[in-house]
Scaffold this motif. Structure first.
Motif, PDB file in Angstrom:
ATOM      1  N   PRO A 116      26.606  60.056 -17.056  1.00  0.00           N
ATOM      2  CA  PRO A 116      26.652  60.666 -18.387  1.00  0.00           C
ATOM      3  C   PRO A 116      28.034  60.565 -19.039  1.00  0.00           C
ATOM      4  CG  PRO A 116      26.477  62.332 -16.681  1.00  0.00           C
ATOM      5  CD  PRO A 116      26.288  61.031 -16.011  1.00  0.00           C
ATOM      6  N   SER A 117      29.083  60.464 -18.202  1.00  0.00           N
ATOM      7  CA  SER A 117      30.409  60.456 -18.832  1.00  0.00           C
ATOM      8  C   SER A 117      31.063  59.073 -18.758  1.00  0.00           C
ATOM      9  CB  SER A 117      31.293  61.501 -18.156  1.00  0.00           C
ATOM     10  OG  SER A 117      31.276  61.280 -16.760  1.00  0.00           O
ATOM     11  N   ASP A 118      30.246  58.086 -18.377  1.00  0.00           N
ATOM     12  CA  ASP A 118      30.801  56.738 -18.262  1.00  0.00           C
ATOM     13  C   ASP A 118      30.769  56.052 -19.625  1.00  0.00           C
ATOM     14  OD1 ASP A 118      31.593  54.232 -17.675  1.00  0.00           O
ATOM     15  OD2 ASP A 118      30.135  53.874 -16.073  1.00  0.00           O
ATOM     16  N   LEU A 119      31.922  55.984 -20.252  1.00  0.00           N
ATOM     17  CA  LEU A 119      31.957  55.421 -21.604  1.00  0.00           C
ATOM     18  C   LEU A 119      32.786  54.134 -21.640  1.00  0.00           C
ATOM     19  CD1 LEU A 119      32.341  58.687 -23.671  1.00  0.00           C
ATOM     20  CD2 LEU A 119      30.327  57.246 -23.468  1.00  0.00           C
ATOM     21  N   ARG A 120      32.905  53.464 -20.449  1.00  0.00           N
ATOM     22  CA  ARG A 120      33.647  52.196 -20.457  1.00  0.00           C
ATOM     23  C   ARG A 120      32.868  51.164 -21.269  1.00  0.00           C
ATOM     24  NH1 ARG A 120      33.463  50.718 -14.698  1.00  0.00           N
ATOM     25  NH2 ARG A 120      31.610  51.998 -14.896  1.00  0.00           N
ATOM     26  N   PRO A 121      33.553  50.193 -21.836  1.00  0.00           N
ATOM     27  CA  PRO A 121      32.823  49.168 -22.605  1.00  0.00           C
ATOM     28  C   PRO A 121      31.943  48.330 -21.688  1.00  0.00           C
ATOM     29  CG  PRO A 121      35.145  48.598 -22.412  1.00  0.00           C
ATOM     30  CD  PRO A 121      35.003  49.987 -21.873  1.00  0.00           C
ATOM     31  N   LEU A 122      30.844  47.834 -22.241  1.00  0.00           N
ATOM     32  CA  LEU A 122      29.957  46.936 -21.491  1.00  0.00           C
ATOM     33  C   LEU A 122      30.563  45.548 -21.514  1.00  0.00           C
ATOM     34  CD1 LEU A 122      26.463  47.972 -22.839  1.00  0.00           C
ATOM     35  CD2 LEU A 122      27.136  47.960 -20.447  1.00  0.00           C
ATOM     36  N   LEU A 123      30.802  45.000 -20.326  1.00  0.00           N
ATOM     37  CA  LEU A 123      31.494  43.709 -20.309  1.00  0.00           C
ATOM     38  C   LEU A 123      30.637  42.636 -19.661  1.00  0.00           C
ATOM     39  CD1 LEU A 123      35.086  44.882 -19.383  1.00  0.00           C
ATOM     40  CD2 LEU A 123      34.236  44.055 -21.570  1.00  0.00           C
ATOM     41  N   ARG A 124      29.332  42.605 -19.996  1.00  0.00           N
ATOM     42  CA  ARG A 124      28.472  41.620 -19.332  1.00  0.00           C
ATOM     43  C   ARG A 124      28.190  40.467 -20.271  1.00  0.00           C
ATOM     44  NH1 ARG A 124      24.156  44.048 -17.056  1.00  0.00           N
ATOM     45  NH2 ARG A 124      23.283  41.965 -16.955  1.00  0.00           N
ATOM     46  N   ALA A 125      27.786  39.342 -19.646  1.00  0.00           N
ATOM     47  CA  ALA A 125      27.443  38.166 -20.450  1.00  0.00           C
ATOM     48  C   ALA A 125      26.136  38.463 -21.179  1.00  0.00           C
ATOM     49  CB  ALA A 125      27.267  36.953 -19.563  1.00  0.00           C
ATOM     50  N   ALA A 126      26.045  38.088 -22.437  1.00  0.00           N
ATOM     51  CA  ALA A 126      24.819  38.318 -23.197  1.00  0.00           C
ATOM     52  C   ALA A 126      24.622  37.174 -24.167  1.00  0.00           C
ATOM     53  CB  ALA A 126      24.927  39.636 -23.957  1.00  0.00           C
ATOM     54  N   PRO A 127      23.366  36.876 -24.524  1.00  0.00           N
ATOM     55  CA  PRO A 127      23.114  35.793 -25.469  1.00  0.00           C
ATOM     56  C   PRO A 127      23.818  36.073 -26.800  1.00  0.00           C
ATOM     57  CG  PRO A 127      21.053  36.699 -24.636  1.00  0.00           C
ATOM     58  CD  PRO A 127      22.137  37.530 -24.079  1.00  0.00           C
ATOM     59  N   ALA A 128      24.158  34.999 -27.518  1.00  0.00           N
ATOM     60  CA  ALA A 128      24.899  35.112 -28.765  1.00  0.00           C
ATOM     61  C   ALA A 128      24.235  36.093 -29.727  1.00  0.00           C
ATOM     62  CB  ALA A 128      25.030  33.745 -29.421  1.00  0.00           C
ATOM     63  N   ASP A 129      22.851  36.085 -29.731  1.00  0.00           N
ATOM     64  CA  ASP A 129      22.150  36.956 -30.679  1.00  0.00           C
ATOM     65  C   ASP A 129      22.459  38.423 -30.428  1.00  0.00           C
ATOM     66  OD1 ASP A 129      19.471  34.847 -31.139  1.00  0.00           O
ATOM     67  OD2 ASP A 129      20.705  34.739 -29.346  1.00  0.00           O
ATOM     68  N   LEU A 130      22.770  38.747 -29.167  1.00  0.00           N
ATOM     69  CA  LEU A 130      22.955  40.156 -28.835  1.00  0.00           C
ATOM     70  C   LEU A 130      24.411  40.572 -28.930  1.00  0.00           C
ATOM     71  CD1 LEU A 130      20.475  40.602 -25.885  1.00  0.00           C
ATOM     72  CD2 LEU A 130      20.220  41.258 -28.265  1.00  0.00           C
ATOM     73  N   ALA A 131      25.312  39.602 -29.154  1.00  0.00           N
ATOM     74  CA  ALA A 131      26.740  39.924 -29.192  1.00  0.00           C
ATOM     75  C   ALA A 131      27.037  41.012 -30.226  1.00  0.00           C
ATOM     76  CB  ALA A 131      27.550  38.669 -29.459  1.00  0.00           C
ATOM     77  N   PRO A 132      26.496  40.928 -31.456  1.00  0.00           N
ATOM     78  CA  PRO A 132      26.790  41.984 -32.443  1.00  0.00           C
ATOM     79  C   PRO A 132      26.349  43.356 -31.956  1.00  0.00           C
ATOM     80  CG  PRO A 132      25.645  40.142 -33.476  1.00  0.00           C
ATOM     81  CD  PRO A 132      25.667  39.868 -32.021  1.00  0.00           C
ATOM     82  N   LEU A 133      25.141  43.396 -31.343  1.00  0.00           N
ATOM     83  CA  LEU A 133      24.626  44.661 -30.844  1.00  0.00           C
ATOM     84  C   LEU A 133      25.555  45.231 -29.785  1.00  0.00           C
ATOM     85  CD1 LEU A 133      22.215  46.644 -30.775  1.00  0.00           C
ATOM     86  CD2 LEU A 133      21.320  45.282 -28.886  1.00  0.00           C
ATOM     87  N   LEU A 134      25.971  44.337 -28.867  1.00  0.00           N
ATOM     88  CA  LEU A 134      26.832  44.752 -27.769  1.00  0.00           C
ATOM     89  C   LEU A 134      28.174  45.241 -28.325  1.00  0.00           C
ATOM     90  CD1 LEU A 134      25.819  44.647 -24.977  1.00  0.00           C
ATOM     91  CD2 LEU A 134      27.146  42.575 -24.577  1.00  0.00           C
ATOM     92  N   ASP A 135      28.697  44.500 -29.296  1.00  0.00           N
ATOM     93  CA  ASP A 135      29.965  44.884 -29.925  1.00  0.00           C
ATOM     94  C   ASP A 135      29.857  46.257 -30.548  1.00  0.00           C
ATOM     95  OD1 ASP A 135      31.357  42.753 -29.216  1.00  0.00           O
ATOM     96  OD2 ASP A 135      31.372  41.750 -31.185  1.00  0.00           O
TER      97      ASP A 135
END
Ligand SMILES: Nc1ncnc2c1ncn2[C@@H]1O[C@H](COP(=O)(O)OP(=O)(O)OP(=O)(O)O)[C@@H](O)[C@H]1O
Ligand SMILES: [Mg+2]
Lengths: 455, 347
Positions: free
Chosen positions: A202-221
């Motif tokens: 619940p308190s883990d707010l580190r950024p997600l640093l996984r590989a993702a398809p280009a389409d999902l990059a904006p969402l991940l960002d």
């Protein structure tokens, strides 16, 4: 949240729609091709039959003679079980055959023409060919017509059509299955991200640093930016709490000192009682401020948890030693039964957790008792057990005691804020361990265990 | 039109519906109700009677009206709209022509589906026997001679012994007999020995017959030494067996016609349901494994049978070829020519 149809379903449906359209299209095409092919086969055989008959035409003694060749009809029987009709007309007179057959389309000499029509209640296809035969001095035009019903053509067409229909349906179902798989596969990265987000503490707010398809990059960002903002705002409010607690503590200390001095100087019992109450309230507030500060520290340090190699027995020994004076004031003795237990973690936080548990044990035990600390190891975890000889944790549910500002019914005059066990539980959870609360088996005293995974 | 009509008429006994004289035999098998199944057939009454009895054993309420006529009379009767519920004939070509021209009703059942493809044409006409054309000889008249097994042998035997066989040969009169015409035309198509044989037979003054049974009778009595192209149904075998060796049935090994006795439900049928039941019964018997007990052979017999290697005549539009009046006229002219235009013996 308003749920609309899932992307997977929508994608599958869309692809299924395309597959259905293609199935129907291919079925229609195969059917019409089959009809054409069957019709052409029949035409060819009819033409061959008519031509074969026309070739046997000859003249004898000025008369047109004809001997129908066996093959002309045998070939018609070979392609289908269709009814056969024929007619030979020489100079507008029926030479032989079915005289009421419909008249053929006019054609050039020697050219085969085809007609479709009705005869004796059935649809027929007729091929006709006209030849000139020299009868005596005259040239006589002789027209040979051979006709056949079309059931064979229809049967072949509907057979193939049925087969094509079955294949189309099968194709459709395979396509739908494949579409579903394709949709699932293309949504996999999204689901993986969702899963990894929901797997987090619940308190883990580190950024997600996984590989993702280009389409999902904006969402991940966007997600990472959101989490960063959230982290910052939480940090800000914790900082604020720590700051506030700190600021409150110093004046409180002054107030307490002044109140104690006053207590010693006044002699009126009522005055004294009032001052004692002030001191108690100040203690209470100071404790709260201190615990709040500690709690903020925990929240802060947990965010980027240190993973140092530590020995739980060392930590326990040091913390117990630090609390020795407090215990001694109440004639409470610590008995230690510790074995080395290698763990990983943050020494400051673990110290804080142990301290809070020991503090409780001291606070809630009668004077002149013993608090025992014991480390028990099993295959994967170390367990630091703190037992006291106090009143125990009561009969109510144990878990609620770790809630914030929750105090038990047994506190009586004991100063406290209700954050001690909250801090301990949070620290242990951050280390992958847990806090276990129970009443001791022998019926008296609390039995609190700090469970941590071994290295 | 006129021409064609005349030509068809010539084949078909001049086109009148079957009159009392043309019906060769007739019997009414009463049933317990007033439902009547009318059967017109070329099959002799005594041959077919067991089948009618078997049918009535299953459906005792149905009366059967059975008329026997020659194949060409039968053909013309149906063409003229005679009232019948079932048509049975061994003249495959005439039967086929009726069916082709739309005089049959379709019928389909488990029994018809069980038939091999060659034994039916569409859902219209069904074969229930296979019967070969055979040679029947009088053993005494062949004394001292080797029995012929091929046409070649037969021609040689006839040529070498003109005295012995003079006036001693019989065959169908193809001008009158539909079946004889079918046998002859199919042989013409299949073997070149046929015409040579015809010429030899013509020189020996062959007698002409309308029916197999009379030929067999004459062979048995010794009046004929040999009858050529007899329908080898069980009746023939029976006669041969009953003759204590005087009569023998021989199948030509080089080629033998096998005809299908066929049945169809005519377009004007009223009792189509009953007709269908009778067809089913005939087809069930046609597909039986063991031939015994019934006067007519089953379908399988000749097809699986001895080393003949020839299938039955194919049901199909090719049968129309020789029914064409022009072809018929030409064929008969040639036949008469070969047989030297002699009139048939008085019978
Ligand atoms: N060893 C114990 N014996 C009896 N009761 C206990 C013991 N430890 C905790 N408790 C009960 O659990 C409650 C919650 O403990 P917690 O340490 O969270 O709060 P607190 O001790 O009241 O305040 P704080 O520790 O923040 O000064 C206590 O108020 C007390 O009622
Ligand atoms: Mg406490």
């Amino acid at each position: 949240m308003i749920q609309t149809a899932s992307i997977g379903q929508r994608l599958t449906l869309l692809l299924a729609g395309v597959a259905a359209a293609l199935s129907v299209l291919s079925w229609g095409m195969v059917t019409s091709l089959a009809a054409q092919a069957a019709a052409r086969t029949q035409d060819n055989v009819l033409a061959a039959s008519a031509t074969t008959i026309a070739e046997t035409l000859r003249s004898e003694q000025g008369e047109v003679r004809l001997e129908l060749p066996y093959a002309a009809f045998a070939m018609l029987g070979a392609i289908s079980e269709d009814r056969v009709f024929y007619r030979v007309i020489a100079a507008d007179e029926v030479l032989t055959g079915y005289d009421d057959l419909p008249a053929p389309a006019t054609s050039e000499i020697g050219q085969v023409v085809f007609d479709t029509g009705q005869y004796r209640g059935a649809e027929i296809r007729m091929s006709s060919v006209t030849r000139l035969v020299l009868a005596g001095m005259e040239r006589v035009a002789v027209t040979v017509s051979v006709a056949q019903t079309r059931d064979g053509v229809d049967a072949v067409t509907s057979d193939i059509s049925r087969l094509a229909g079955l294949l189309s349906v099968a194709f459709f179902f395979v396509a739908v299955a494949l579409s579903a798989i394709a949709a699932r596969l293309s949504l996999r990265p999204l689901n993986l991200i969702a899963a990894s987000v929901s797997r987090r503490g619940p308190s883990d707010l580190r950024p997600l640093l996984r590989a993702a398809p280009a389409d999902l990059a904006p969402l991940l960002d966007a997600l990472n930016r959101l989490m960063e903002r959230l982290r910052l705002s939480i940090r800000r409010s914790e900082d604020f709490i720590a700051e506030a607690a700190h600021r409150v503590r110093t004046p409180l200390a002054t107030v307490r000192t002044q109140a104690e001095i006053a207590l010693r100087t006044v002699s009126d019992e009522a005055e004294k009682e009032r001052l004692r109450r002030i001191i108690r309230a100040v203690d209470e507030s100071a404790r709260s401020a201190g615990q709040l500060l500690d709690h903020a520290t925990v929240a802060y340090r947990v965010e980027d948890l240190a993973r140092d190699r530590l020995d739980l027995s060392d930590l326990a020994r040091q913390t117990a030693a630090a609390l020795e004076p407090t215990a001694a004031m109440r004639d409470i003795q610590f008995t230690l039964d510790l074995t080395p237990a290698p763990i990983r973690g943050d020494a400051v936080l673990l110290d804080s957790a142990i301290r809070n548990v020991l503090d409780n044990a001291i606070k809630y035990s009668p004077e002149d008792t013993t608090v025992s600390l014991q480390i028990v190891l099993d295959a994967a975890q170390a367990r630091l057990r703190v037992r006291d000889q106090g009143t125990g944790l009561g009969d109510g549910p144990m878990d609620v005691l770790t809630e914030r500002f929750r105090r038990g019914g047994n506190v009586a005059g004991v100063v406290g804020s209700g954050l001690g066990l909250t801090i301990a539980a949070e620290v242990l959870r951050a280390h992958g361990g847990r806090l276990e609360l129970e009443n001791c088996e022998n019926g008296s005293g609390a039995c609190v265990s700090l469970v941590l995974p071994l290295v | 039109m006129r021409f064609a009509c005349l030509a068809f008429g010539l084949i078909l006994s001049l086109g009148a519906p079957a009159t009392a004289q043309e019906i060769e035999d007739h019997r009414f098998f009463p049933g317990t109700s007033d439902r009547v199944l009318r059967v017109v057939s070329t099959t002799d009454l005594d041959v077919f009677e067991p089948y009618i009895r078997a049918f009535q054993a299953e459906r005792p309420e149905v009366a059967v009206d059975y008329s026997v006529m020659s194949s060409s009379v039968l053909h013309q009767a149906i063409r003229d709209g005679a009232q019948a519920d079932l048509v049975i004939s061994s003249a495959m070509d005439l039967q086929f022509q009726l069916v082709n021209d739309g005089f049959a009703l379709p019928y389909r059942s488990d029994q018809t589906d069980a038939l091999p493809d060659w034994a039916r044409w569409r859902d219209l006409i069904f074969a229930f026997t296979t019967e070969p054309a055979v040679v029947v000889i009088n053993t005494a008249r062949f004394a001292g001679l080797e029995l012929p097994t091929t046409r070649q042998d037969l021609i040689a035997a006839l040529r070498d012994n003109p005295d012995r066989f003079q006036d001693g040969l019989g065959t169908y009169d193809v001008r009158d007999s539909g079946l004889g015409y079918l046998f002859a035309t199919q042989e013409d198509r299949s073997t070149d020995a046929y015409w040579r044989l015809n010429e030899v037979m013509g020189r020996l003054r062959t007698s002409f017959y309308c029916c197999s049974s009379q030929m067999i009778d004459d062979v048995a009595s010794g009046r004929l030494a040999l009858a050529y192209n007899v329908l080898g149904s069980y009746a023939a075998e029976e006669l041969a067996r009953g003759s204590e060796g005087r009569v023998q049935v021989i199948r030509m090994q080089d080629f033998a016609n096998v005809i299908l006795r066929t049945v169809f439900i005519p377009a004007g049928a009223q009792e189509t349901l009953l007709a269908g039941m009778m067809v089913d019964m005939l087809l069930r018997l046609a597909l039986r494994e063991t031939p015994d007990g019934w006067p007519l052979p089953p379908l399988s017999q000749t097809v699986e049978g001895p080393s003949l290697g020839f299938g039955p005549i194919k049901l199909g539009p090719a049968l129309l070829t020789y029914l064409d009046p022009l072809n018929r006229r030409a064929f008969l002219a040639e036949w008469e020519n070969a047989m030297e235009q002699r009139p048939p013996l008085p019978q």
